[in-house]
Motif scaffolding. Structure first.
Motif, short mmCIF file in Angstrom:
data_model
loop_
_atom_site.label_atom_id
_atom_site.label_comp_id
_atom_site.label_asym_id
_atom_site.label_seq_id
_atom_site.Cartn_x
_atom_site.Cartn_y
_atom_site.Cartn_z
N HIS A 1 60.13 44.78 46.04
CA HIS A 1 60.51 45.64 47.00
C HIS A 1 59.48 46.88 47.35
O HIS A 1 58.50 47.20 46.63
CB HIS A 1 61.74 46.39 46.15
N ALA A 2 59.88 47.59 48.46
CA ALA A 2 59.02 48.70 48.92
C ALA A 2 58.63 49.73 47.72
O ALA A 2 57.48 50.05 47.51
CB ALA A 2 59.45 49.33 50.10
N TYR A 3 59.70 49.80 46.94
CA TYR A 3 59.60 51.06 46.00
C TYR A 3 59.57 50.61 44.64
O TYR A 3 59.26 51.20 43.63
CB TYR A 3 60.65 52.12 46.04
N ALA A 4 59.51 49.12 44.35
CA ALA A 4 59.60 48.53 43.10
C ALA A 4 58.85 47.06 43.27
O ALA A 4 59.60 46.38 43.84
CB ALA A 4 60.74 48.51 42.50
N ALA A 5 57.95 46.76 42.58
CA ALA A 5 57.26 45.39 42.93
C ALA A 5 56.10 44.98 41.43
O ALA A 5 56.21 46.20 40.61
CB ALA A 5 56.50 45.47 44.13
N GLY A 6 55.91 44.08 41.61
CA GLY A 6 55.00 43.70 40.40
C GLY A 6 54.19 42.39 40.79
O GLY A 6 54.14 41.96 41.78
N PHE A 7 53.23 42.27 39.83
CA PHE A 7 52.40 41.16 39.78
C PHE A 7 51.77 40.93 38.38
O PHE A 7 52.09 41.23 37.48
CB PHE A 7 50.92 41.49 40.49
N THR A 8 50.89 39.51 38.40
CA THR A 8 50.39 39.41 37.25
C THR A 8 48.78 39.29 37.56
O THR A 8 48.34 38.48 38.31
CB THR A 8 51.15 37.84 36.81
N SER A 9 48.09 39.49 36.48
CA SER A 9 46.69 39.70 36.51
C SER A 9 46.07 38.87 35.50
O SER A 9 46.49 39.31 34.32
CB SER A 9 46.13 40.96 36.64
N HIS A 10 44.96 38.22 35.40
CA HIS A 10 44.01 38.00 34.40
C HIS A 10 42.80 38.75 34.17
O HIS A 10 41.67 38.29 33.59
CB HIS A 10 43.80 36.58 34.34
N LEU A 11 42.54 39.84 34.95
CA LEU A 11 41.31 40.40 35.06
C LEU A 11 41.00 41.49 34.09
O LEU A 11 40.09 41.83 34.16
CB LEU A 11 41.19 41.26 36.54
N GLY A 12 42.13 41.76 33.14
CA GLY A 12 41.72 42.70 32.29
C GLY A 12 41.87 43.98 32.75
O GLY A 12 42.55 44.38 33.96
N VAL A 13 42.32 45.13 31.96
CA VAL A 13 42.94 46.30 32.34
C VAL A 13 42.04 47.14 33.24
O VAL A 13 42.64 47.43 34.47
CB VAL A 13 43.21 47.13 31.13
N PRO A 14 40.89 47.35 33.07
CA PRO A 14 40.17 48.30 34.02
C PRO A 14 40.10 47.71 35.38
O PRO A 14 40.31 48.32 36.32
CB PRO A 14 38.77 48.48 33.06
N ALA A 15 39.51 46.36 35.37
CA ALA A 15 39.49 45.68 36.56
C ALA A 15 40.69 45.44 37.20
O ALA A 15 40.98 45.56 38.53
CB ALA A 15 38.81 44.25 36.45
N THR A 16 41.81 45.30 36.87
CA THR A 16 43.34 45.19 37.38
C THR A 16 43.80 46.68 37.87
O THR A 16 44.17 46.65 39.20
CB THR A 16 44.20 44.72 36.24
N VAL A 17 43.43 47.73 37.21
CA VAL A 17 43.73 48.90 37.46
C VAL A 17 42.81 49.20 38.79
O VAL A 17 43.48 49.84 39.99
CB VAL A 17 43.55 50.06 36.68
N ALA A 18 41.56 48.94 38.96
CA ALA A 18 40.66 49.13 39.89
C ALA A 18 41.18 48.25 41.03
O ALA A 18 41.15 48.85 42.32
CB ALA A 18 39.45 48.53 39.58
N ALA A 19 41.69 47.23 41.02
CA ALA A 19 42.05 46.36 42.05
C ALA A 19 43.46 46.94 42.74
O ALA A 19 43.58 46.96 43.77
CB ALA A 19 42.45 44.89 41.59
#
Length: 365
Positions: free
Chosen positions: A333-351
């Motif tokens: 949703h516009a104000y609540a959403a999600g995803f899954t990542s395999h990039l690791g914490v620093p790279a995921t936050v950066a993305a």
């Protein structure tokens, strides 16, 4: 149907950088169900001798409550019905242990390889079906009942209303059209759904019609006080330890999101193991982190045993986090959403930060 949703309790499992072939691209625009849409679903149910009702992995109150409500209703009509969700192990969250109809839940192995009719509830993306994905795609009829704006409409039939505050609202209309009256067990399941996805009627999706719906459920005998206590006010001591560690890791980035601020944290799998906390128990952590007054956007990353990260994001009204998560392969949703990542914490936050920065954000006040 009620107004715009801004909450999602489960996060889509689209994976950053990992395409899934064979699934349709999201439609550019979603429409609300027409009379014809309702009728083909009613016809499919009426013609089926066996129906499989499925929730998304790590089901929340809206997903499992909706599936069980329909299961109870169809059982009254003499239909052979099964309820399931594609987790291994398949565990109903402790916060949902009060839901009636759990005797209808079967393991994935008991769902036919090619179901006659499968109906999914609150499943925004086919990949959210987990271990049931292949069986869903093989079903003779797959009906998708959902309220997520990002839903691609992956079934053969669908009842998708992005204006509904919860899938339970669509289920209530389905039961009305089936001629099934509200009794206390069905109403309890529906109340768990609408209360969960409106944040106990706090989110902007809540309208007068939402409260009218809740009023009808209370009139059917729902004990809203005990449900609310179970959903929000009961946690294990281990959860408190995990929460404390997550809050200690929290970072505030005032310049992110066009200067409106980002607050984020993460939960390593080791913390859950150390304190005996199942992953579904920390789904509500985002609602604690989002309280930071200095940040428009909140993000919680939850590590799974394979090292992947499930991201849950929330916004307070000025940023479309569904678009940001969409850039990372997720949605919501516009104000609540999600995803899954395999990039690791620093790279995921950066993305995620880069995706926020790429959005057209209104100037700060």
């Amino acid at each position: 149907m009620p107004g715009r949703p801004d909450h999602v309790t489960g996060t889509p499992t689209a994976v950053v950088g990992v395409p899934v072939p064979g699934l349709p691209a999201p439609r550019a625009e979603l429409r609300r169900p027409s009379e014809a849409d309702w009728q083909v679903v009613l016809d499919a149910i009426g013609a089926a001798s066996s129906v499989d009702l499925v929730a998304h992995v790590m089901p929340d109150g809206d997903a499992l409550g909706s599936a069980l409500a329909v299961g109870l209703a169809l059982r009254q009509r003499g239909v052979d019905v099964r309820v399931s969700f594609g987790d291994d192990p398949q565990v109903v969250p402790a916060s949902l242990s009060f839901l009636p109809g759990q005797e209808l839940i079967v393991p994935v192995a008991d769902v036919p390889e090619r179901p006659e009719l499968m109906i999914s509830f609150d499943v925004s993306d086919a990949r959210r079906l987990g271990l049931l994905l292949d069986k869903a795609l093989a079903a003779r009829e797959l009906v998708v009942v959902d309220h997520h704006t990002s839903n691609a409409g992956f079934g053969t039939r669908s009842l998708i209303d992005p204006l509904a505050p919860a899938t339970a609202v669509l289920v209530d209309e389905l039961l009305r059209r089936l001629g099934v009256p509200l009794d206390e067990p069905i109403a309890t399941c529906l109340y768990a759904g609408v209360a969960s996805d409106t944040g106990s009627f706090r989110y902007s999706a809540t309208t007068p019609a939402t409260h009218e719906f809740a009023s009808r459920l209370l009139a059917a005998g729902v004990r809203h006080d005990t449900i609310s206590r179970q959903l929000w006010d009961t946690q294990s001591f281990g959860f408190l330890k995990v929460l404390a560690a997550a809050l200690e890791r929290a970072e505030l980035e005032p310049a992110a999101a066009g200067g409106r601020g980002l607050v984020w944290t993460w939960v390593p799998w080791a913390d859950l193991l150390a304190h005996g906390v199942p992953p579904e128990q920390i789904e509500g952590l985002i609602d604690v982190v989002r309280k930071a007054a200095e940040a428009e956007v909140a993000l919680v990353l939850k590590e799974d045993p394979d090292g992947s990260l499930r991201g849950s994001s929330r916004a307070k009204g000025a940023v479309d986090v569904a678009a940001a998560c969409g850039a990372l392969g997720g949605g919501g949703h516009a104000y609540a959403a999600g995803f899954t990542s395999h990039l690791g914490v620093p790279a995921t936050v950066a993305a995620f930060r880069s995706a926020l920065d790429a959005l057209p954000v209104p100037p700060t006040d």
